[in-house]
Design an enzyme around this catalytic site. Structure first.
Site, PDB file in Angstrom:
ATOM      1  N   TRP A 186       0.840  -1.189   0.000  1.00 35.21           N
ATOM      2  CA  TRP A 186       0.000   0.000   0.000  1.00 35.21           C
ATOM      3  C   TRP A 186       0.881   1.248   0.000  1.00 35.21           C
ATOM      4  CZ3 TRP A 186      -0.184   3.952   3.645  1.00 35.21           C
ATOM      5  CH2 TRP A 186      -1.155   4.925   3.388  1.00 35.21           C
ATOM      6  N   ASP A 352     -15.412  13.696  -1.533  1.00 39.60           N
ATOM      7  CA  ASP A 352     -14.943  12.378  -1.115  1.00 39.60           C
ATOM      8  C   ASP A 352     -15.681  11.953   0.151  1.00 39.60           C
ATOM      9  OD1 ASP A 352     -12.785  10.207  -0.322  1.00 39.60           O
ATOM     10  OD2 ASP A 352     -12.200  10.897  -2.307  1.00 39.60           O
ATOM     11  N   ASP A 353     -15.086  11.092   0.928  1.00 38.02           N
ATOM     12  CA  ASP A 353     -15.688  10.529   2.133  1.00 38.02           C
ATOM     13  C   ASP A 353     -16.181  11.640   3.074  1.00 38.02           C
ATOM     14  OD1 ASP A 353     -16.463   8.714   4.042  1.00 38.02           O
ATOM     15  OD2 ASP A 353     -14.497   7.788   4.275  1.00 38.02           O
ATOM     16  N   ARG A 429     -10.079  -1.230   9.474  1.00 38.49           N
ATOM     17  CA  ARG A 429     -10.466   0.162   9.228  1.00 38.49           C
ATOM     18  C   ARG A 429     -11.852   0.454   9.823  1.00 38.49           C
ATOM     19  NH1 ARG A 429      -7.475   2.846   5.132  1.00 38.49           N
ATOM     20  NH2 ARG A 429      -9.310   4.127   4.727  1.00 38.49           N
ATOM     21  N   LYS A 462     -16.691   7.641  -7.591  1.00 41.02           N
ATOM     22  CA  LYS A 462     -15.436   7.007  -7.207  1.00 41.02           C
ATOM     23  C   LYS A 462     -15.763   5.829  -6.306  1.00 41.02           C
ATOM     24  CE  LYS A 462     -10.871   7.681  -5.199  1.00 41.02           C
ATOM     25  NZ  LYS A 462      -9.842   8.638  -4.755  1.00 41.02           N
ATOM     26  N   TRP A 463     -15.569   4.605  -6.819  1.00 37.76           N
ATOM     27  CA  TRP A 463     -15.882   3.365  -6.104  1.00 37.76           C
ATOM     28  C   TRP A 463     -14.619   2.900  -5.383  1.00 37.76           C
ATOM     29  CZ3 TRP A 463     -19.941  -0.605  -7.652  1.00 37.76           C
ATOM     30  CH2 TRP A 463     -19.797  -1.793  -6.929  1.00 37.76           C
ATOM     31  N   ASP A 464     -14.672   2.880  -4.057  1.00 39.93           N
ATOM     32  CA  ASP A 464     -13.524   2.496  -3.252  1.00 39.93           C
ATOM     33  C   ASP A 464     -13.792   1.163  -2.562  1.00 39.93           C
ATOM     34  OD1 ASP A 464     -11.026   2.665  -2.104  1.00 39.93           O
ATOM     35  OD2 ASP A 464     -11.379   4.584  -1.117  1.00 39.93           O
ATOM     36  N   ASP A 533      -2.729   5.605  -3.201  1.00 41.51           N
ATOM     37  CA  ASP A 533      -3.049   6.720  -2.309  1.00 41.51           C
ATOM     38  C   ASP A 533      -1.854   7.651  -2.119  1.00 41.51           C
ATOM     39  OD1 ASP A 533      -5.648   5.879  -1.918  1.00 41.51           O
ATOM     40  OD2 ASP A 533      -5.193   4.765  -0.077  1.00 41.51           O
TER      41      ASP A 533
END
Length: 716
Positions: A186, A352-353, A429, A462-464, A533
Site C-alpha cells: 500500500w 470524497d468521504d 479500518r 469514485k468506487w472504493d 493513495d
C-alpha cells in the site's frame, strides 16, 4: 465455426491464430501410442511472434530425451493436467469422488473460425470431465485471449483443486529468463521489478479477494541474454480477474520458461456437479518485438479497445476535496473550494468521504448512503446545483461493499456480512465487508446507487474498497456448492455492468485503498482507476512508471497535491507535480483553499496546457523515456499520424554541475519519429531534425528551481 476432428492419434495438427502483427501457432504433442497414459495428447505452442515466425522449425522444438521424468513433464504444453504430467506443474488438478487425483484425457476434436478463434476439446471418461481450451484474437490489437471450460459429464461430481486459465511457453537461452513484474505494498504499488530466473519457480498472487497491493496480475518475459529495450522479443500475460489469483513462472529443463496463471478459490478446491460447466477467467497474451516499451504500447492499445466508444469522451480535470477537508464536509466550505477550482480551469468537483449520514470519522456511516442534512442545510440538491452552476460536473465517493457496525444497514441485516459461525468478526479500518455474492446484497447496492444517481445530478462515481475479506464465510451455505470468491467477483462485475447500462453518462473510477484492484475485468467496466493513495512527487513517479508498463494513460487517475514523500522525501516544484500528473488523467487533490493567488494562477496555466495535449496523452502512442533512477526521465506521447507529440520531462535529482563547473544539457532521445522530417517546438519556436531528436535527443537545462518541463512539438 468449423470443426476439425483429429483423424489419427499420431497425426500432428497445427492451428494458426493471427493478430494485427503477430502469429500464435498451436500443435498437438504426445506420443499417441498404445492405450495407456501415453496415449493422451496435449496442446503445445510451436511459434509466437511476428507474422512469418511460424515459417520454419519451431524454436520450442526439443529432443524429447528425458531422465527420471516423463515427456509430458518437459512438454511445451499450453495446458496439461496432473496425471499426464506427474512431476512438474500442470494447470489442472481434478479427481472423481473416491478416486485418486489425476486426469488422463484424450483429444476429442478442434473447432476453428479462421485465424481469429480456436477451441480444442479433451475428455477423460473416468472422472467424467470435458476440458475445452479456448483461444481468441482481439481485433485491432496483438492480443490472444485464452480461457478454459470445464464440464462434469458423468454422473458424479468432480473435485477441482487447480483450475488455471492457461500457460505460455517462451524460448530462452543459457542466461535464463528476465521476468519483469509489478510489486509493492500500500502506497508503493506498481514498482517495476526484475527477476532473473535460470532454474526454479517464481510465484506471485493474492488471496485478499482483490489483485492486491503487493503484486499485479501481469508479467513480461524476455531472454535474459538480450537487452530489456530495443529490438528484443518480449512476451506478456495478464489475468482478467479481480479476485484471488496466482501467476507462476517456472524455468523448465531444455531452454524454456513457462508461465501459467489462474484464479485461486477461497475454499482451496471446488466441486463441479454433474452437467455443470465452470469457465475460467481470461488470460491475455501479448507480444512485441520492441522490448518492454513496445510491449507497453500493445497493452495500451488493448485497453483502449476495452474502453470502446467511452474513450471518445474526454476524461475531465477533477478536483477532489478529501485532502482539504477530510471528513469535515459542509456545504459552504465545499462551495468555496469549488469556486477556486473552477477559476483554475477544473471541470469536475468530487466530494470524497464524509458526505453521508453518520460519517463524522471512519467509525460509522458506511452502508447508509444518504446525504447528511447537517452538512447540507439548504438541501443536497441545492448544493449540487450550486456546484454545477460554477460550470463544474459533480461527483461522489462511495464504498458500496463496506458497512460500519453501527450503521442502520448493519443493525437491520447483520447476516449480510462475511462471517464465521461462532467466531468473532474482526474490524479492519473499523468496518466489515458485505457478502456481495448474495443476490439480495447485490440488489441493495444496485438500488442504492440507482437512487443516488437517479435523484441527484451526479456524473462521477469514485468506487472504493478499503478492506479485504477476513472471516470469509457464509453460515448455512453448502460448502460443496459455494464459491465465495467467484460469487463476490460476479456481484461486483454485475453492479459495474449495471452502472454502464443504466447510467451511461456517469464516469466510474475504480479504487481499492489505492491500486489494490486493477485488472482487465475492472478496466473494461470503469473509466479510470486510482493507482495509489501516495501522491508525493518522486514516489508517484515510480508508481506511474511501473503502471504505464502494464496499463494505458487514459486509465490512470493522477493528482497534484502538497503531499510530502513517504519513500523519497526530496521536495519538488509545483511544475514537477503537474508535469508528472499529466501522464494520465489529471486531477487536483491539494488544499487549494490554502494556496496563495500566484500558486493558483500557476496551476491554471498548467491545467490549460494539459487540456491542449489531453488527446495526445489518452489516444497517442506512448514511449517511456528513461527510468525514475535516471537523472532525467519522461514520457513521450505521439499522435497516431505522427503530426504532433508531447514530452513530459522530469529532473529526478542530479544536475549538470551548473553554475559552478561546466556541464552539458540533459537530453531525452525521442522515439518513433520521422527521421527525415523537421519538428518545431510550439512554445520556443526552436526547430529540430527528426534524426537529431532520435540520436542526440531533446535538450533540457535543469536547475534547483527548474525541475520539469512540458515540450510540445509539431512535425513541419
Amino acid at each position: 465455426m468449423s470443426t476439425t476432428p483429429r483423424a489419427t492419434p499420431g497425426e500432428q495438427d497445427r492451428w494458426l491464430l493471427r493478430t494485427e502483427n503477430t502469429v500464435y501457432a498451436v500443435t498437438l504433442g504426445g506420443d499417441g501410442a498404445g492405450d495407456g497414459p501415453g496415449a493422451g495428447v496435449w496442446p503445445e505452442l510451436s511459434a509466437w511472434g511476428p507474422h512469418g515466425a511460424e515459417d520454419g522449425p519451431s524454436p520450442l522444438e526439443w529432443s524429447r530425451r528425458t531422465h527420471f521424468i516423463t515427456p509430458a513433464d518437459t512438454a511445451r504444453a499450453e495446458y496439461i493436467p496432473y496425471g499426464l504430467r506427474p512431476f512438474t506443474r500442470g494447470e489442472l488438478i481434478a479427481a472423481a469422488p473416491g478416486r485418486e487425483r489425476g486426469v488422463w484425457w484424450r483429444f476429442a476434436g478442434a473447432a476453428q473460425d479462421g485465424p481469429t478463434s480456436l477451441a480444442l476439446t479433451f475428455h477423460d471418461d473416468v472422472p467424467g470431465l470435458r476440458v475445452v481450451l479456448h483461444y481468441a484474437t482481439v481485433p485491432g490489437t496483438d492480443i490472444v485471449q485464452r480461457w478454459t471450460d470445464l464440464t462434469a459429464t458423468g454422473t458424479s461430481a468432480v473435485r477441482l483443486e487447480r483450475l488455471d486459465s492457461g500457460a505460455v511457453n517462451i524460448p530462452v537461452g543459457e542466461a535464463g529468463a528476465r521476468l519483469t513484474h509489478l510489486t509493492g505494498q500500500w502506497s508503493q504499488e506498481f514498482q517495476r521489478t526484475t527477476t532473473r530466473l535460470r532454474r526454479g519457480r517464481l510465484e506471485t498472487g493474492s488471496t485478499q479477494g482483490t489483485p492486491g497491493h503487493a503484486h499485479a496480475p501481469w508479467m513480461a518475459v524476455q531472454d535474459a541474454g538480450l537487452p530489456a529495450e530495443g529490438d528484443t522479443p518480449t512476451y506478456g500475460i495478464a489475468l482478467e480477474w479481480p479476485g484471488n489469483w496466482h501467476m507462476t513462472a517456472e524455468a523448465e529443463p531444455g531452454g524454456t520458461v513457462r508461465v501459467g496463471a489462474g484464479r485461486v478459490p477461497h475454499e482451496s478446491a471446488l466441486v463441479l456437479h454433474p452437467g455443470r460447466t465452470l469457465t475460467t477467467p481470461r488470460l491475455a497474451c501479448a507480444f512485441s518485438p520492441d522490448g518492454l516499451d513496445g510491449l507497453a504500447r500493445v497493452w495500451h492499445r488493448y485497453e483502449r479497445r476495452l474502453a470502446g466508444d467511452r474513450l471518445d469522451r474526454p476524461r475531465k480535470v477533477l478536483y477532489n476535496s478529501w485532502e482539504a477537508t477530510s471528513f469535515a464536509v459542509e456545504a459552504d466550505g465545499q462551495l468555496e473550494l469549488a469556486r477556486r477550482a473552477a477559476e483554475m480551469g477544473v471541470e469536475l468537483f468530487v466530494v470524497d468521504d464524509g458526505w453521508f449520514t453518520g460519517r463524522h470519522d471512519d467509525t460509522g456511516g458506511l452502508g447508509d448512503w444518504t446525504p447528511d442534512p447537517a452538512a447540507f442545510p439548504q438541501g443536497f440538491d441545492r448544493f449540487v446545483d450550486d456546484v454545477r452552476g460554477l460550470g463544474l460536473d459533480f461527483g461522489l465517493w462511495v464504498e458500496p461493499e463496506a458497512v460500519s457496525p453501527g450503521s442502520e444497514l448493519h443493525r437491520a441485516r447483520p447476516d449480510w456480512v462475511y462471517r464465521l459461525e461462532g467466531r468473532p468478526s474482526r474490524l479492519v479500518r473499523n468496518q466489515l465487508l458485505l457478502d456481495l455474492g448474495l443476490p439480495e446484497v447485490q440488489e441493495y447496492v444496485l438500488e442504492t446507487l440507482d437512487r443516488l444517481l437517479g435523484r441527484h445530478a451526479v456524473s462521477y462515481l469514485k468506487w472504493d474498497m478499503n478492506r479485504p475479506p477476513t472471516e470469509r464465510g457464509r453460515p448455512g451455505a453448502d460448502p460443496e456448492s459455494t464459491d465465495l470468491d467467484a460469487e463476490h467477483v460476479a456481484g461486483y462485475l454485475r453492479v459495474l455492468d449495471h452502472l454502464r447500462s443504466a447510467h451511461p453518462h456517469v464516469t466510474v473510477e475504480g479504487c481499492a485503498g489505492g491500486g489494490g484492484r486493477v485488472d482487465h475485468a475492472t478496466l473494461a467496466r470503469t473509466d479510470v482507476v486510482w493507482p495509489s493513495d501516495n501522491t508525493a512527487p518522486l514516489d508517484r513517479l515510480s508508481i506511474q512508471y511501473g503502471y504505464l508498463h502494464a496499463h494505458a494513460p487514459h486509465t490512470m487517475s493522477s493528482w497534484v497535491t502538497d503531499s510530502p514523500g513517504l519513500f523519497d522525501p526530496r521536495p519538488r516544484s509545483l511544475a514537477f507535480r503537474f508535469v508528472n500528473a499529466m501522464s494520465g488523467v489529471l486531477g487536483i487533490g491539494a488544499d487549494i483553499g490554502a494556496w496563495p493567488a500566484d500558486r493558483r494562477k500557476e496551476a491554471a496555466r498548467w491545467i490549460a496546457r494539459y487540456k491542449d495535449i489531453r488527446g495526445l496523452v489518452h489516444h497517442g502512442e506512448t514511449h517511456l523515456l528513461g527510468t525514475p533512477s535516471d537523472a532525467t526521465c519522461g514520457v513521450q506521447f505521439t499522435a497516431g499520424d505522427g503530426s504532433r507529440l508531447a514530452v513530459t520531462a522530469l529532473n529526478t535529482g542530479r544536475l549538470d554541475g551548473s553554475p559552478l563547473v561546466p556541464g552539458c544539457a540533459a537530453r531525452l532521445r525521442l522515439r518513433g519519429l520521422d527521421t527525415a522530417a523537421r519538428y518545431r517546438d510550439e512554445h520556443s519556436g526552436a526547430e529540430y531534425g527528426g534524426a537529431y531528436l532520435a540520436h542526440s535527443g531533446l535538450p533540457f537545462q535543469w536547475s534547483a528551481e527548474h525541475d520539469a518541463e512540458l515540450r510540445v512539438l509539431t512535425r513541419l
